[in-house]
Design an enzyme around this catalytic site. Structure first.
Site, PDB file in Angstrom:
ATOM      1  N   LYS A   9      53.308  60.024  36.198  1.00 44.87           N
ATOM      2  CA  LYS A   9      52.753  61.195  36.864  1.00 44.87           C
ATOM      3  C   LYS A   9      51.215  61.129  36.874  1.00 44.87           C
ATOM      4  O   LYS A   9      50.627  60.323  36.141  1.00 44.87           O
ATOM      5  CB  LYS A   9      53.247  62.455  36.146  1.00 44.87           C
ATOM      6  CG  LYS A   9      54.788  62.615  36.175  1.00 44.87           C
ATOM      7  CD  LYS A   9      55.241  63.852  35.417  1.00 44.87           C
ATOM      8  CE  LYS A   9      56.756  63.960  35.359  1.00 44.87           C
ATOM      9  NZ  LYS A   9      57.213  65.165  34.616  1.00 44.87           N
ATOM     10  N   TYR A  49      61.725  67.355  43.340  1.00 47.85           N
ATOM     11  CA  TYR A  49      62.174  68.291  42.293  1.00 47.85           C
ATOM     12  C   TYR A  49      63.031  69.421  42.851  1.00 47.85           C
ATOM     13  O   TYR A  49      63.081  70.500  42.258  1.00 47.85           O
ATOM     14  CB  TYR A  49      60.956  68.875  41.572  1.00 47.85           C
ATOM     15  CG  TYR A  49      60.375  67.973  40.487  1.00 47.85           C
ATOM     16  CD1 TYR A  49      61.174  67.471  39.455  1.00 47.85           C
ATOM     17  CD2 TYR A  49      59.017  67.659  40.466  1.00 47.85           C
ATOM     18  CE1 TYR A  49      60.655  66.664  38.452  1.00 47.85           C
ATOM     19  CE2 TYR A  49      58.481  66.849  39.453  1.00 47.85           C
ATOM     20  CZ  TYR A  49      59.307  66.362  38.448  1.00 47.85           C
ATOM     21  OH  TYR A  49      58.792  65.567  37.459  1.00 47.85           O
ATOM     22  N   PHE A  57      58.333  77.611  36.935  1.00 47.00           N
ATOM     23  CA  PHE A  57      57.242  76.633  36.902  1.00 47.00           C
ATOM     24  C   PHE A  57      57.248  75.687  38.104  1.00 47.00           C
ATOM     25  O   PHE A  57      56.429  74.774  38.184  1.00 47.00           O
ATOM     26  CB  PHE A  57      57.300  75.820  35.599  1.00 47.00           C
ATOM     27  CG  PHE A  57      58.632  75.140  35.350  1.00 47.00           C
ATOM     28  CD1 PHE A  57      58.935  73.928  35.942  1.00 47.00           C
ATOM     29  CD2 PHE A  57      59.584  75.731  34.516  1.00 47.00           C
ATOM     30  CE1 PHE A  57      60.159  73.298  35.725  1.00 47.00           C
ATOM     31  CE2 PHE A  57      60.808  75.105  34.292  1.00 47.00           C
ATOM     32  CZ  PHE A  57      61.095  73.890  34.897  1.00 47.00           C
ATOM     33  N   ARG A  85      65.730  56.966  29.783  1.00 48.05           N
ATOM     34  CA  ARG A  85      65.485  58.342  29.329  1.00 48.05           C
ATOM     35  C   ARG A  85      65.232  58.365  27.825  1.00 48.05           C
ATOM     36  O   ARG A  85      64.462  59.191  27.323  1.00 48.05           O
ATOM     37  CB  ARG A  85      66.681  59.237  29.659  1.00 48.05           C
ATOM     38  CG  ARG A  85      66.969  59.372  31.154  1.00 48.05           C
ATOM     39  CD  ARG A  85      66.234  60.492  31.800  1.00 48.05           C
ATOM     40  NE  ARG A  85      66.620  61.800  31.278  1.00 48.05           N
ATOM     41  CZ  ARG A  85      66.142  62.948  31.742  1.00 48.05           C
ATOM     42  NH1 ARG A  85      65.257  62.954  32.738  1.00 48.05           N
ATOM     43  NH2 ARG A  85      66.507  64.087  31.225  1.00 48.05           N
ATOM     44  N   THR A  91      62.324  66.287  27.299  1.00 42.22           N
ATOM     45  CA  THR A  91      61.475  66.907  28.314  1.00 42.22           C
ATOM     46  C   THR A  91      60.184  67.440  27.699  1.00 42.22           C
ATOM     47  O   THR A  91      59.096  67.211  28.219  1.00 42.22           O
ATOM     48  CB  THR A  91      62.243  68.051  29.015  1.00 42.22           C
ATOM     49  OG1 THR A  91      63.434  67.515  29.585  1.00 42.22           O
ATOM     50  CG2 THR A  91      61.399  68.694  30.107  1.00 42.22           C
ATOM     51  N   ARG A 102      56.875  59.968  25.481  1.00 43.42           N
ATOM     52  CA  ARG A 102      56.323  61.331  25.398  1.00 43.42           C
ATOM     53  C   ARG A 102      55.979  61.700  23.954  1.00 43.42           C
ATOM     54  O   ARG A 102      55.001  62.397  23.694  1.00 43.42           O
ATOM     55  CB  ARG A 102      57.307  62.338  26.007  1.00 43.42           C
ATOM     56  CG  ARG A 102      57.367  62.269  27.534  1.00 43.42           C
ATOM     57  CD  ARG A 102      58.454  63.180  28.072  1.00 43.42           C
ATOM     58  NE  ARG A 102      58.549  63.163  29.533  1.00 43.42           N
ATOM     59  CZ  ARG A 102      59.617  63.546  30.206  1.00 43.42           C
ATOM     60  NH1 ARG A 102      60.685  63.983  29.557  1.00 43.42           N
ATOM     61  NH2 ARG A 102      59.627  63.513  31.520  1.00 43.42           N
ATOM     62  N   ASN A 112      53.685  65.861  30.950  1.00 42.50           N
ATOM     63  CA  ASN A 112      54.464  64.931  30.127  1.00 42.50           C
ATOM     64  C   ASN A 112      54.531  63.510  30.683  1.00 42.50           C
ATOM     65  O   ASN A 112      55.433  62.757  30.381  1.00 42.50           O
ATOM     66  CB  ASN A 112      55.841  65.519  29.810  1.00 42.50           C
ATOM     67  CG  ASN A 112      56.671  65.772  31.048  1.00 42.50           C
ATOM     68  OD1 ASN A 112      56.257  65.456  32.166  1.00 42.50           O
ATOM     69  ND2 ASN A 112      57.865  66.317  30.864  1.00 42.50           N
ATOM     70  N   HIS A 115      58.252  60.454  34.617  1.00 41.48           N
ATOM     71  CA  HIS A 115      59.543  60.946  35.106  1.00 41.48           C
ATOM     72  C   HIS A 115      60.572  59.830  35.057  1.00 41.48           C
ATOM     73  O   HIS A 115      60.243  58.675  35.344  1.00 41.48           O
ATOM     74  CB  HIS A 115      59.420  61.428  36.558  1.00 41.48           C
ATOM     75  CG  HIS A 115      60.758  61.573  37.232  1.00 41.48           C
ATOM     76  ND1 HIS A 115      61.527  62.700  37.098  1.00 41.48           N
ATOM     77  CD2 HIS A 115      61.482  60.705  37.977  1.00 41.48           C
ATOM     78  CE1 HIS A 115      62.669  62.518  37.752  1.00 41.48           C
ATOM     79  NE2 HIS A 115      62.662  61.315  38.295  1.00 41.48           N
ATOM     80  N   GLU A 126      66.810  59.427  44.254  1.00 41.81           N
ATOM     81  CA  GLU A 126      65.361  59.325  44.062  1.00 41.81           C
ATOM     82  C   GLU A 126      64.819  57.981  44.549  1.00 41.81           C
ATOM     83  O   GLU A 126      63.747  57.929  45.164  1.00 41.81           O
ATOM     84  CB  GLU A 126      65.018  59.569  42.585  1.00 41.81           C
ATOM     85  CG  GLU A 126      65.273  61.023  42.198  1.00 41.81           C
ATOM     86  CD  GLU A 126      65.061  61.321  40.717  1.00 41.81           C
ATOM     87  OE1 GLU A 126      65.071  62.513  40.359  1.00 41.81           O
ATOM     88  OE2 GLU A 126      64.902  60.368  39.915  1.00 41.81           O
TER      89      GLU A 126
HETATM   90  P1  ATP Z   1      61.505  64.584  34.651  1.00 38.08           P
HETATM   91  O1  ATP Z   1      62.481  65.071  35.693  1.00 38.08           O
HETATM   92  O2  ATP Z   1      60.059  64.786  35.065  1.00 38.08           O
HETATM   93  O3  ATP Z   1      61.818  63.199  34.184  1.00 38.08           O
HETATM   94  P2  ATP Z   1      63.011  65.929  32.642  1.00 38.08           P
HETATM   95  O4  ATP Z   1      64.185  65.394  33.375  1.00 38.08           O
HETATM   96  O5  ATP Z   1      62.857  65.596  31.200  1.00 38.08           O
HETATM   97  O6  ATP Z   1      61.666  65.482  33.356  1.00 38.08           O
HETATM   98  P3  ATP Z   1      63.391  68.439  34.021  1.00 38.08           P
HETATM   99  O7  ATP Z   1      64.211  69.525  33.489  1.00 38.08           O
HETATM  100  O8  ATP Z   1      63.931  67.595  35.138  1.00 38.08           O
HETATM  101  O9  ATP Z   1      62.945  67.501  32.785  1.00 38.08           O
HETATM  102  O10 ATP Z   1      62.001  69.050  34.454  1.00 38.08           O
HETATM  103  C1  ATP Z   1      61.146  68.353  35.333  1.00 38.08           C
HETATM  104  C2  ATP Z   1      59.717  68.526  34.889  1.00 38.08           C
HETATM  105  O11 ATP Z   1      59.357  69.896  34.987  1.00 38.08           O
HETATM  106  C3  ATP Z   1      59.461  68.180  33.414  1.00 38.08           C
HETATM  107  O12 ATP Z   1      59.224  66.806  33.220  1.00 38.08           O
HETATM  108  C4  ATP Z   1      58.240  68.998  33.109  1.00 38.08           C
HETATM  109  O13 ATP Z   1      57.054  68.321  33.495  1.00 38.08           O
HETATM  110  C5  ATP Z   1      58.422  70.222  33.986  1.00 38.08           C
HETATM  111  N1  ATP Z   1      58.934  71.323  33.175  1.00 38.08           N
HETATM  112  C6  ATP Z   1      60.176  71.446  32.646  1.00 38.08           C
HETATM  113  N2  ATP Z   1      60.292  72.578  31.943  1.00 38.08           N
HETATM  114  C7  ATP Z   1      59.087  73.184  32.013  1.00 38.08           C
HETATM  115  C8  ATP Z   1      58.546  74.393  31.489  1.00 38.08           C
HETATM  116  N3  ATP Z   1      59.276  75.214  30.762  1.00 38.08           N
HETATM  117  N4  ATP Z   1      57.260  74.679  31.778  1.00 38.08           N
HETATM  118  C9  ATP Z   1      56.503  73.865  32.528  1.00 38.08           C
HETATM  119  N5  ATP Z   1      56.946  72.703  33.058  1.00 38.08           N
HETATM  120  C10 ATP Z   1      58.215  72.370  32.808  1.00 38.08           C
HETATM  121 MG    MG Z   2      64.448  65.626  35.426  1.00 38.40          MG
END
Ligand code: ATP
Ligand code: MG
Length: 137
Positions: A9, A49, A57, A85, A91, A102, A112, A115, A126
């Site tokens: 990111k 997303y 968010f 992962r 996350t 992370r 974070n 992705h 994706e």
């Molecule tokens: P990614 O999809 O980015 O790999 P992930 O699968 O671990 O991350 P997701 O639930 O898909 O988590 O959320 C996507 C992204 O949204 C997270 O990586 C994070 O940057 C952001 N995110 C998730 N929860 C929150 C939150 N509570 N507040 C702010 N940002 C959030």
């Molecule tokens: Mg995700």
């Protein structure tokens, strides 16, 4: 062979963590099959997303993903979706174990740095969203 979509990111790129992150996937033994630097539009970020569109968010997340260069990649190898992962961590960086990307390299959930696709179906979708078939080697 299994493939997954991984993106560094804008915060990871800005902080100079490209080689650190790419190196961890390389050293594990996965194969890089596509890579490019791209600044996504906010609309593109929203597509990426789209499963999170109802979350509070979401808007900030799409603004952030489109705020600068992203390293988009496809990695290939046995179990790469699930194990990728695992390399990434949870996350929330606060919940990520030391030794994970992370866990070692960031603090905030909204920053974070990386992705990774969360399952086989997401991975296919994706990869198809970010890459043309001819960009995969
Ligand atoms: P990614 O999809 O980015 O790999 P992930 O699968 O671990 O991350 P997701 O639930 O898909 O988590 O959320 C996507 C992204 O949204 C997270 O990586 C994070 O940057 C952001 N995110 C998730 N929860 C929150 C939150 N509570 N507040 C702010 N940002 C959030
Ligand atoms: Mg995700």
């Amino acid at each position: 062979l299994e493939r997954t979509f991984i993106a560094i990111k804008p915060d990871g790129v800005q902080r100079g963590l490209i080689s650190e992150i790419v190196g961890r996937f390389e050293r594990k033994g996965y194969k890089l099959v596509a890579i490019k630097l791209i600044v996504p539009t906010k609309e593109f970020a929203a597509q990426h997303y789209d499963d999170l569109s109802s979350r509070p968010f979401f808007d900030g997340l799409c603004d952030f993903l489109s705020s600068g260069p992203v390293v988009a990649m496809v990695w290939e190898g046995q179990g790469v979706i699930k194990y990728g992962r695992k390399l990434i961590g949870a996350t929330s960086p606060q919940a990520s174990e030391p030794g994970t990307i992370r866990g070692d390299l960031c603090v905030q959930v909204s920053r974070n740095i990386i992705h990774g696709s969360d399952g086989p179906e997401t991975a296919v979708n994706e990869i198809g969203l970010w890459f043309k078939p001819e960009e995969l080697v």
